[in-house]
Design an enzyme around this catalytic site. Sequence first.
Site, short mmCIF file in Angstrom:
data_model
loop_
_atom_site.label_atom_id
_atom_site.label_comp_id
_atom_site.label_asym_id
_atom_site.label_seq_id
_atom_site.Cartn_x
_atom_site.Cartn_y
_atom_site.Cartn_z
N GLU A 317 0.83 -1.20 0.00
CA GLU A 317 0.00 0.00 0.00
C GLU A 317 0.87 1.26 0.00
O GLU A 317 1.77 1.38 0.83
CB GLU A 317 -0.89 0.05 1.24
CG GLU A 317 -1.77 -1.16 1.44
CD GLU A 317 -2.41 -1.17 2.82
OE1 GLU A 317 -3.63 -1.36 2.89
OE2 GLU A 317 -1.69 -0.97 3.82
N CYS A 318 0.58 2.18 -0.89
CA CYS A 318 1.17 3.52 -0.91
C CYS A 318 2.70 3.47 -0.85
O CYS A 318 3.34 3.22 -1.86
CB CYS A 318 0.59 4.37 0.22
SG CYS A 318 0.75 6.15 -0.06
N GLY A 319 3.31 3.67 0.31
CA GLY A 319 4.76 3.60 0.40
C GLY A 319 5.29 2.23 -0.01
O GLY A 319 6.34 2.13 -0.66
#
Length: 427
Positions: A317-319
Amino acid sequence: MLAAMGSGSGKTVVTCALLAALRARGMSVQPFKCGPDYIDPMFHRWMLGTPSRNLDLFLQGKAGVRRTLSRQTAELALVEGAMGFYDGVKGTDRASAWAVANAADIPAVLVLCPKGASLTLAAQIRGLQAFRSPSHIAGLLLNNCKPSLYAHLKPILERETALPVLGYLPPMEEAVLDSRHLGLLTAGEVENLSARFEAIARQLERTAKIGALLALAGEAPECAPPPPRPHPRCNIAAARDEAFCFCYEDNLDLLRESGAELAFFSPLRDPALPPDVDGLYLPGGYPELYARQLSENRSMRETIRGAVKAGLPAVAECGGFLYLQKTLEDDRGGVWPMAAVLPGDGYKTGRLQRFGYKNLTAQEDSLLFRAGESVPVHEFHYWDCTRPGPVLGETIYAGFPHLHFGGELPLAERFAEGAARWRKQHE
């Protein structure tokens, strides 16, 4: 619940000081945070040494919020609100702090900064009381308030609102916390944080009516006991360090309740994944601030690339999504090789990207979703990617949107099932 008229009222400082004061009294406390915030729960955890959990009606729904509350076994549940008390999705009260209080019948205490107003402050409070029924507002606590102003305001506010004023916190240097692009600095980055909050807690003991706050909490309904833990059936490696620190505690709880043993590791420091893992969880965080260190840990990058390309079930997720790309630009403009599982390049934009709640609809079956299913998500990032769309496959979820496993879809169960299949295939 400690709520407020708006952001910047000092909810986090007062919450953490109260946590420290209650810990000093020998009480067991379970902290919670309304909304999708990752950073404030880090401060809660820092003070108690135990995880804080999010209560998010958009991501979890009412049943999910109640399930999260049902898992708490402490003497007291202390909930920190978000933004203003009624501020929810797109100018409504949906998923607001008030909506959480209403969903679980939680008494709320407003944390107020009273500078520049006296009787007008009472009018604003009266407006909050009348705006929704029931308002669940049960008391007031004044923050950053001088003793003389408190003595002046207390009788006015109690007369005009019929709410008890439960004390105050005077202006304190220790209460000033610095911020950066995704909010406050994380708890581990604030110098002398424990000493700061302990000093504020001692002040709170002198100038706030903590016994009265606890009495209000006694009016809330008790939580049901948590569900039993099943026997483990798979091992999932979960990244946890300064670069990967945005993870809902419920996600970890639900993976464990789905039969997963979690092995925490650091992509910054460890040479490779933990042994005998059947799945990989890469949550969000600040990989852009540690891009060089992540890149220089070549053995970890190569291990993850080989494992995920070989089909190891993975959620990023994301990072974590940025880490799986080919390259990542750091906060100074340097570009560094990443795990290269995915073909994109992460880059700095200088402004907030695609911020807020969203709903994603699956076009076909994948590791976490079934065709036609809609899932609520949240995005909050300043970096973007040349290939920003989510990557969905039989063994992977990778994308900017953050997922909460405590919603209506059994995401944790599906992740654990995928990891269990991997284990069975490789025994």
